[in-house]
Design a protein around this motif. Structure first.
Motif, PDB file in Angstrom:
ATOM      1  N   PHE A 199       0.815  -1.218   0.000  1.00  0.00           N
ATOM      2  CA  PHE A 199       0.000   0.000   0.000  1.00  0.00           C
ATOM      3  C   PHE A 199       0.847   1.266   0.000  1.00  0.00           C
ATOM      4  O   PHE A 199       0.350   2.352   0.293  1.00  0.00           O
ATOM      5  N   LEU A 200       2.127   1.139  -0.360  1.00  0.00           N
ATOM      6  CA  LEU A 200       2.968   2.324  -0.459  1.00  0.00           C
ATOM      7  C   LEU A 200       2.549   3.197  -1.635  1.00  0.00           C
ATOM      8  O   LEU A 200       2.083   2.697  -2.664  1.00  0.00           O
ATOM      9  N   ALA A 201       2.737   4.495  -1.486  1.00  0.00           N
ATOM     10  CA  ALA A 201       2.429   5.429  -2.576  1.00  0.00           C
ATOM     11  C   ALA A 201       3.280   5.093  -3.794  1.00  0.00           C
ATOM     12  O   ALA A 201       4.440   4.691  -3.661  1.00  0.00           O
ATOM     13  N   PRO A 202       2.732   5.251  -4.990  1.00  0.00           N
ATOM     14  CA  PRO A 202       3.483   4.911  -6.222  1.00  0.00           C
ATOM     15  C   PRO A 202       4.826   5.616  -6.339  1.00  0.00           C
ATOM     16  O   PRO A 202       5.805   5.033  -6.805  1.00  0.00           O
ATOM     17  N   ASP A 203       4.905   6.884  -5.924  1.00  0.00           N
ATOM     18  CA  ASP A 203       6.164   7.609  -6.043  1.00  0.00           C
ATOM     19  C   ASP A 203       7.211   7.106  -5.061  1.00  0.00           C
ATOM     20  O   ASP A 203       8.410   7.152  -5.347  1.00  0.00           O
ATOM     21  N   ILE A 204       6.760   6.581  -3.926  1.00  0.00           N
ATOM     22  CA  ILE A 204       7.699   5.986  -2.970  1.00  0.00           C
ATOM     23  C   ILE A 204       8.282   4.709  -3.558  1.00  0.00           C
ATOM     24  O   ILE A 204       9.492   4.454  -3.475  1.00  0.00           O
ATOM     25  N   ILE A 205       7.428   3.901  -4.170  1.00  0.00           N
ATOM     26  CA  ILE A 205       7.890   2.673  -4.816  1.00  0.00           C
ATOM     27  C   ILE A 205       8.850   3.005  -5.957  1.00  0.00           C
ATOM     28  O   ILE A 205       9.886   2.350  -6.124  1.00  0.00           O
ATOM     29  N   ARG A 206       8.525   4.040  -6.716  1.00  0.00           N
ATOM     30  CA  ARG A 206       9.417   4.464  -7.806  1.00  0.00           C
ATOM     31  C   ARG A 206      10.792   4.836  -7.268  1.00  0.00           C
ATOM     32  O   ARG A 206      11.825   4.437  -7.827  1.00  0.00           O
ATOM     33  N   ASP A 207      10.828   5.596  -6.165  1.00  0.00           N
ATOM     34  CA  ASP A 207      12.111   5.982  -5.572  1.00  0.00           C
ATOM     35  C   ASP A 207      12.902   4.765  -5.111  1.00  0.00           C
ATOM     36  O   ASP A 207      14.127   4.704  -5.264  1.00  0.00           O
ATOM     37  N   VAL A 208      12.209   3.786  -4.541  1.00  0.00           N
ATOM     38  CA  VAL A 208      12.886   2.560  -4.088  1.00  0.00           C
ATOM     39  C   VAL A 208      13.482   1.827  -5.286  1.00  0.00           C
ATOM     40  O   VAL A 208      14.624   1.357  -5.236  1.00  0.00           O
ATOM     41  N   LEU A 209      12.735   1.732  -6.371  1.00  0.00           N
ATOM     42  CA  LEU A 209      13.224   1.043  -7.568  1.00  0.00           C
ATOM     43  C   LEU A 209      14.428   1.764  -8.173  1.00  0.00           C
ATOM     44  O   LEU A 209      15.326   1.135  -8.750  1.00  0.00           O
ATOM     45  N   GLU A 210      14.451   3.106  -8.044  1.00  0.00           N
ATOM     46  CA  GLU A 210      15.560   3.885  -8.592  1.00  0.00           C
ATOM     47  C   GLU A 210      16.722   4.034  -7.610  1.00  0.00           C
ATOM     48  O   GLU A 210      17.778   4.549  -7.972  1.00  0.00           O
ATOM     49  N   GLY A 211      16.503   3.584  -6.365  1.00  0.00           N
ATOM     50  CA  GLY A 211      17.557   3.685  -5.355  1.00  0.00           C
ATOM     51  C   GLY A 211      17.720   5.079  -4.797  1.00  0.00           C
ATOM     52  O   GLY A 211      18.770   5.410  -4.248  1.00  0.00           O
ATOM     53  N   THR A 212      16.681   5.911  -4.889  1.00  0.00           N
ATOM     54  CA  THR A 212      16.789   7.290  -4.418  1.00  0.00           C
ATOM     55  C   THR A 212      15.963   7.555  -3.161  1.00  0.00           C
ATOM     56  O   THR A 212      15.821   8.701  -2.740  1.00  0.00           O
ATOM     57  N   GLN A 213      15.414   6.508  -2.552  1.00  0.00           N
ATOM     58  CA  GLN A 213      14.653   6.695  -1.320  1.00  0.00           C
ATOM     59  C   GLN A 213      15.604   7.073  -0.174  1.00  0.00           C
ATOM     60  O   GLN A 213      16.807   6.818  -0.259  1.00  0.00           O
ATOM     61  N   PRO A 214      15.089   7.706   0.896  1.00  0.00           N
ATOM     62  CA  PRO A 214      15.942   8.022   2.040  1.00  0.00           C
ATOM     63  C   PRO A 214      16.649   6.769   2.547  1.00  0.00           C
ATOM     64  O   PRO A 214      16.078   5.675   2.576  1.00  0.00           O
ATOM     65  N   ILE A 215      17.901   6.925   2.959  1.00  0.00           N
ATOM     66  CA  ILE A 215      18.717   5.773   3.331  1.00  0.00           C
ATOM     67  C   ILE A 215      18.138   5.006   4.512  1.00  0.00           C
ATOM     68  O   ILE A 215      18.340   3.800   4.659  1.00  0.00           O
ATOM     69  N   GLY A 216      17.375   5.718   5.355  1.00  0.00           N
ATOM     70  CA  GLY A 216      16.824   5.047   6.533  1.00  0.00           C
ATOM     71  C   GLY A 216      15.619   4.178   6.245  1.00  0.00           C
ATOM     72  O   GLY A 216      15.188   3.406   7.108  1.00  0.00           O
ATOM     73  N   PHE A 217      15.051   4.296   5.039  1.00  0.00           N
ATOM     74  CA  PHE A 217      13.877   3.493   4.708  1.00  0.00           C
ATOM     75  C   PHE A 217      14.322   2.121   4.219  1.00  0.00           C
ATOM     76  O   PHE A 217      14.654   1.927   3.050  1.00  0.00           O
ATOM     77  N   THR A 218      14.339   1.171   5.105  1.00  0.00           N
ATOM     78  CA  THR A 218      14.772  -0.193   4.808  1.00  0.00           C
ATOM     79  C   THR A 218      13.724  -1.186   5.298  1.00  0.00           C
ATOM     80  O   THR A 218      12.786  -0.812   6.012  1.00  0.00           O
ATOM     81  N   SER A 219      13.896  -2.437   4.956  1.00  0.00           N
ATOM     82  CA  SER A 219      12.987  -3.468   5.452  1.00  0.00           C
ATOM     83  C   SER A 219      13.059  -3.577   6.968  1.00  0.00           C
ATOM     84  O   SER A 219      12.040  -3.769   7.638  1.00  0.00           O
ATOM     85  N   ASP A 220      14.260  -3.450   7.529  1.00  0.00           N
ATOM     86  CA  ASP A 220      14.419  -3.524   8.982  1.00  0.00           C
ATOM     87  C   ASP A 220      13.660  -2.390   9.671  1.00  0.00           C
ATOM     88  O   ASP A 220      13.015  -2.595  10.704  1.00  0.00           O
ATOM     89  N   TRP A 221      13.766  -1.172   9.085  1.00  0.00           N
ATOM     90  CA  TRP A 221      13.037  -0.044   9.675  1.00  0.00           C
ATOM     91  C   TRP A 221      11.537  -0.295   9.587  1.00  0.00           C
ATOM     92  O   TRP A 221      10.803  -0.060  10.554  1.00  0.00           O
ATOM     93  N   TYR A 222      11.081  -0.773   8.449  1.00  0.00           N
ATOM     94  CA  TYR A 222       9.654  -1.011   8.240  1.00  0.00           C
ATOM     95  C   TYR A 222       9.098  -1.993   9.266  1.00  0.00           C
ATOM     96  O   TYR A 222       7.985  -1.805   9.786  1.00  0.00           O
ATOM     97  N   LEU A 223       9.862  -3.026   9.590  1.00  0.00           N
ATOM     98  CA  LEU A 223       9.390  -4.040  10.534  1.00  0.00           C
ATOM     99  C   LEU A 223       9.221  -3.478  11.949  1.00  0.00           C
ATOM    100  O   LEU A 223       8.506  -4.064  12.769  1.00  0.00           O
ATOM    101  N   ARG A 224       9.854  -2.352  12.218  1.00  0.00           N
ATOM    102  CA  ARG A 224       9.773  -1.763  13.566  1.00  0.00           C
ATOM    103  C   ARG A 224       8.817  -0.575  13.641  1.00  0.00           C
ATOM    104  O   ARG A 224       8.631  -0.003  14.709  1.00  0.00           O
ATOM    105  N   HIS A 225       8.248  -0.191  12.500  1.00  0.00           N
ATOM    106  CA  HIS A 225       7.385   0.989  12.478  1.00  0.00           C
ATOM    107  C   HIS A 225       6.130   0.728  11.655  1.00  0.00           C
ATOM    108  O   HIS A 225       6.147  -0.051  10.707  1.00  0.00           O
ATOM    109  N   ALA A 226       5.065   1.412  12.039  1.00  0.00           N
ATOM    110  CA  ALA A 226       3.807   1.308  11.291  1.00  0.00           C
ATOM    111  C   ALA A 226       3.817   2.304  10.134  1.00  0.00           C
ATOM    112  O   ALA A 226       4.285   3.438  10.282  1.00  0.00           O
ATOM    113  N   ILE A 227       3.334   1.866   8.987  1.00  0.00           N
ATOM    114  CA  ILE A 227       3.237   2.725   7.810  1.00  0.00           C
ATOM    115  C   ILE A 227       1.823   3.312   7.748  1.00  0.00           C
ATOM    116  O   ILE A 227       0.846   2.561   7.746  1.00  0.00           O
TER     117      ILE A 227
END
Length: 206
Positions: free
Chosen positions: A164-192
């Motif tokens: 359910f991530l926003a399309p532009d967030i997914i685009r940034d992840v695919l391009e490798g331009t998302q904030p460095i702190g946004f990782t799978s480990d971070w996601y598992l510890r925080h609610a989106i």
């Protein structure tokens, strides 16, 4: 930040500057086309050897949000087999804007022109989340999906919100331009958040 990683980033900045098509000509304005071509060949020969790029440094000045990398005039002249007096001095100082990002105890220096780095683990988890969500929409239960994909039911429940991530967030992840702190480990510890606007605001802080 580990010294090896910092040196690698600085070497990348220097390599990017020296390999730019517009660098050699202005540096030695009296050089012939053949001499410029020879200088460019010498640069190409360095390749990705970080140590060789770092040897060209005279000093590095650290300012707020910017590194000033001063190249050594004599070493540059030696590299290109040119008279050091020919060089335009202002081209030997490289200004490299950067941001400091922290992830837990880890500190990262992110340069403005740094090459993007795709988080393949996060990309795979987003793809899995979309795959699992499509199966849920088709009527399958978490237990059925877990059995078919040979993963735990808990794992699916943990990762499904990535669908359910926003399309532009997914685009940034695919391009490798998302904030460095946004990782799978971070996601598992925080609610989106469900709201895409809130997602963007939260992830931008990482």
């Amino acid at each position: 930040m580990p010294a090896v990683e910092l040196e690698s980033k600085v070497a990348h900045v220097i390599a990017k500057q020296l390999t730019a098509p517009s660098f050699i000509g202005p540096l030695f304005p009296d050089a012939t086309a053949a001499e410029i071509a020879d200088a460019e060949a010498k640069i190409d020969a360095i390749g990705d050897r970080s140590t060789s790029w770092l040897e060209l440094i005279k000093r590095i000045d650290l300012n707020a949000g910017e590194l000033n990398i001063c190249l050594d005039q004599k070493r540059i002249a030696t590299l290109f087999e040119r008279d050091s007096n020919e060089q335009l001095q202002d081209l030997l100082t490289i200004k490299a804007p950067f941001q400091i990002r922290k992830r837990g105890v880890e500190t990262k220096l992110i340069f403005a022109d740094a090459p993007s780095q795709r988080d393949e683990t996060l990309i795979k988890n987003i793809a899995k989340a979309h795959h699992w969500f499509e199966q849920i929409k088709s009527g399958k239960t978490f237990s059925q999906i877990a059995a078919n994909d040979q993963v735990s039911k808990r794992r699916i429940q943990q990762m499904i919100e990535l669908a359910f991530l926003a399309p532009d967030i997914i685009r940034d992840v695919l391009e490798g331009t998302q904030p460095i702190g946004f990782t799978s480990d971070w996601y598992l510890r925080h609610a989106i958040p469900v709201s895409w606007t809130e997602q963007r605001a939260l992830i931008a802080t990482l």
